[in-house]
Design a protein around this motif. Structure first.
Motif, PDB file in Angstrom:
ATOM      1  N   LEU A  89       3.250  -1.038   4.143  1.00  0.00           N
ATOM      2  CA  LEU A  89       2.880   0.354   3.886  1.00  0.00           C
ATOM      3  C   LEU A  89       4.111   1.154   3.497  1.00  0.00           C
ATOM      4  N   LEU A 106       0.855  -1.186   0.000  1.00  0.00           N
ATOM      5  CA  LEU A 106       0.000   0.000   0.000  1.00  0.00           C
ATOM      6  C   LEU A 106       0.892   1.236   0.000  1.00  0.00           C
ATOM      7  N   LEU A 112     -10.442  -3.672   2.040  1.00  0.00           N
ATOM      8  CA  LEU A 112      -9.596  -4.002   3.187  1.00  0.00           C
ATOM      9  C   LEU A 112     -10.446  -4.508   4.350  1.00  0.00           C
ATOM     10  N   THR A 114     -10.549   0.754   0.463  1.00  0.00           N
ATOM     11  CA  THR A 114     -10.704   0.622   1.903  1.00  0.00           C
ATOM     12  C   THR A 114     -11.886  -0.271   2.263  1.00  0.00           C
ATOM     13  N   LEU A 154      -3.407  -4.617   9.643  1.00  0.00           N
ATOM     14  CA  LEU A 154      -2.924  -5.322   8.456  1.00  0.00           C
ATOM     15  C   LEU A 154      -1.438  -5.115   8.174  1.00  0.00           C
ATOM     16  N   GLU A 155      -0.712  -4.524   9.114  1.00  0.00           N
ATOM     17  CA  GLU A 155       0.690  -4.178   8.871  1.00  0.00           C
ATOM     18  C   GLU A 155       1.545  -5.375   8.452  1.00  0.00           C
ATOM     19  N   HIS A 158      -6.056   0.697   7.426  1.00  0.00           N
ATOM     20  CA  HIS A 158      -4.956  -0.275   7.499  1.00  0.00           C
ATOM     21  C   HIS A 158      -4.522  -0.481   8.942  1.00  0.00           C
ATOM     22  N   ARG A 159      -4.419   0.602   9.692  1.00  0.00           N
ATOM     23  CA  ARG A 159      -3.988   0.523  11.089  1.00  0.00           C
ATOM     24  C   ARG A 159      -5.081  -0.031  11.997  1.00  0.00           C
TER      25      ARG A 159
END
Length: 332
Positions: free
Chosen positions: A78, A51, A148, A145, A72-73, A67-68
Motif C-alpha cells: 500500500l 495499491l 480484492l 474492491t 492483504l498487506e 485491504h486491511r
C-alpha cells in the motif's frame, strides 16, 4: 462556475464537471481486472502489484479498509499519496523524499502515462500499479474492491470476513446502487451544483436517501445480514466525512450526522470496529476538501471544527445482535 466547466482531473473518485448546471462524474475508468485466472493478462500474484490510495479520498478509503480487513498487506503493498495535490496529480509528499518508495515516482500521473502516454482522463485514486512495469493496471474503484474480496481470496488472512456473501449479493447490489447514486455521489452533486435549482434538487435527493437509511438501520445493525459487508464499507466512507466536510463545505446542512440517531450510532459502531476508524485521518480529510476545492473555498482556510471526540462514545448497536466478523476475527 461556467456551464461546462471542468473540475480538477486529479479529483478523487474520477474526473467530474458541471454541465447544464448539474454535477456529473466521469465514470470511464480503466477496467482491466486483476483476477485469479489472469483473463485480462494480470493474474493475482503476491508482491507484483501496489495499491495507491489516499486517506483523504472516500473512494480510496474504501480500498484501504477492504485491504486491511482482508489482511492483504503482505501480498499487495500500500502506497499513500498526500491529501493536498497540485494541478497535475496526486503526489507522494508524505514520503521523506517526496517519492513513492516502491514505484520511485513523485506523482501518480507518471504511472498513468506509462499505461497510456496520452491518458485523457482523471488521475485518480485508488489505483493498482504493476510494479514490474510501473504502469497503472486499473483505477476502477468499485470493481477493484470486489476483486480484492473474490479474486484474491487465496491470500486473505485467516479469519478474514466475507465482504461479498453469496446469499446476500442481490440485496447488496440494490443497496449499493442507491447508496452510490444518492449518497456517495449525492454529496458531490450538492457541493458542485452550478445553480440554485440543481443544488436544491440534489439536496432533496440526498436527504430522501439519508432518511431511508435512517429508517432502515432502526432495526438492523448492518445494511445487509448479520455481519459487515462491502455495503457497509461503501456507506461508512461518506458518513465519516459528513460532519467534517460535507455538512458545511458541500452545503448538505439539513442536519448533522450526529443529529440522526440511527445513522450516527451505526457510523460509530463501524468506526470503533478494527479496520474502519483506524484508517481514517480527519486532518487529511479536511485539508483535502478545503484546500483543493478552491472553486468552493477560494481562501483555502481549513476550519478547526467540528468536535470529533464523539466518534469514540458508546453506540449501543450491540442490542440489535449480529457480529461484525461473524465466525471470523478482526484484523490485528
Amino acid at each position: 462556475m461556467s456551464e461546462d466547466q471542468q473540475l480538477p482531473e486529479h479529483a478523487e473518485g474520477g474526473k467530474y464537471s458541471v454541465r447544464g448546471k448539474e454535477f456529473t462524474r466521469d465514470t470511464r475508468y480503466i477496467q482491466t481486472r486483476i483476477t485469479a485466472d489472469g483473463a485480462d493478462g494480470f493474474p493475482v500474484e503476491p508482491g507484483r502489484y501496489r495499491l495507491i490510495a489516499a486517506r483523504a479520498c472516500p473512494w480510496a478509503n474504501r480500498a484501504i479498509i477492504v485491504h486491511r480487513l482482508l489482511g492483504l498487506e503482505d501480498v499487495l503493498s500500500l502506497g499513500l499519496a498526500g491529501p493536498v495535490h497540485d494541478s497535475r496529480s496526486w503526489t507522494f509528499d508524505l514520503d521523506p523524499d517526496g517519492r513513492d518508495p516502491v514505484l520511485g515516482v513523485e506523482r501518480l500521473r507518471e504511472a498513468y502515462l506509462k499505461r497510456d502516454p496520452e491518458y485523457p482522463r482523471g488521475i485518480t485514486v485508488p489505483a493498482i500499479v504493476d510494479t514490474t512495469t510501473g504502469a497503472v493496471v486499473t483505477n476502477d474503484f468499485a470493481q477493484m474492491t470486489e476483486d480484492l474480496s473474490t479474486q484474491w481470496r487465496r491470500y486473505h488472512r485467516e479469519g478474514a470476513p466475507d465482504l461479498w456473501p453469496e446469499a446476500h449479493r442481490a440485496e447488496m447490489d440494490t443497496i449499493n446502487k442507491r447508496v452510490y447514486t444518492e449518497v456517495n455521489n449525492g454529496v458531490y452533486r450538492c457541493g458542485f451544483a452550478g445553480s440554485q435549482e440543481s443544488y436544491e434538487a440534489a439536496y432533496d435527493r440526498l436527504w430522501t436517501a439519508l432518511d431511508w437509511l435512517e429508517d432502515l438501520l432502526a432495526d438492523r445493525r448492518f445494511l445487509v445480514g448479520d455481519t459487515i459487508t462491502e455495503s457497509d464499507v461503501r456507506l461508512f466512507t461518506t458518513l465519516v466525512r459528513f460532519d467534517a466536510v460535507y455538512h458545511g463545505h458541500f452545503k448538505c446542512n439539513r442536519e448533522k450526522l450526529t443529529e440522526m440517531p440511527n445513522l450516527w450510532a451505526y457510523a460509530r459502531d463501524l468506526f470503533q470496529t478494527p479496520g474502519f476508524g483506524d484508517t481514517v485521518d480527519f486532518d487529511q480529510i479536511k485539508r483535502h476538501y478545503y484546500v483543493v476545492h478552491t472553486d468552493i473555498n477560494p481562501t483555502a482556510i481549513v476550519p478547526k471544527g467540528p468536535d470529533l471526540s464523539g466518534w469514540h462514545t458508546e453506540h449501543g448497536r450491540d442490542r440489535l445482535g449480529g457480529r461484525p466478523f461473524g465466525d471470523g476475527t478482526p484484523p490485528a
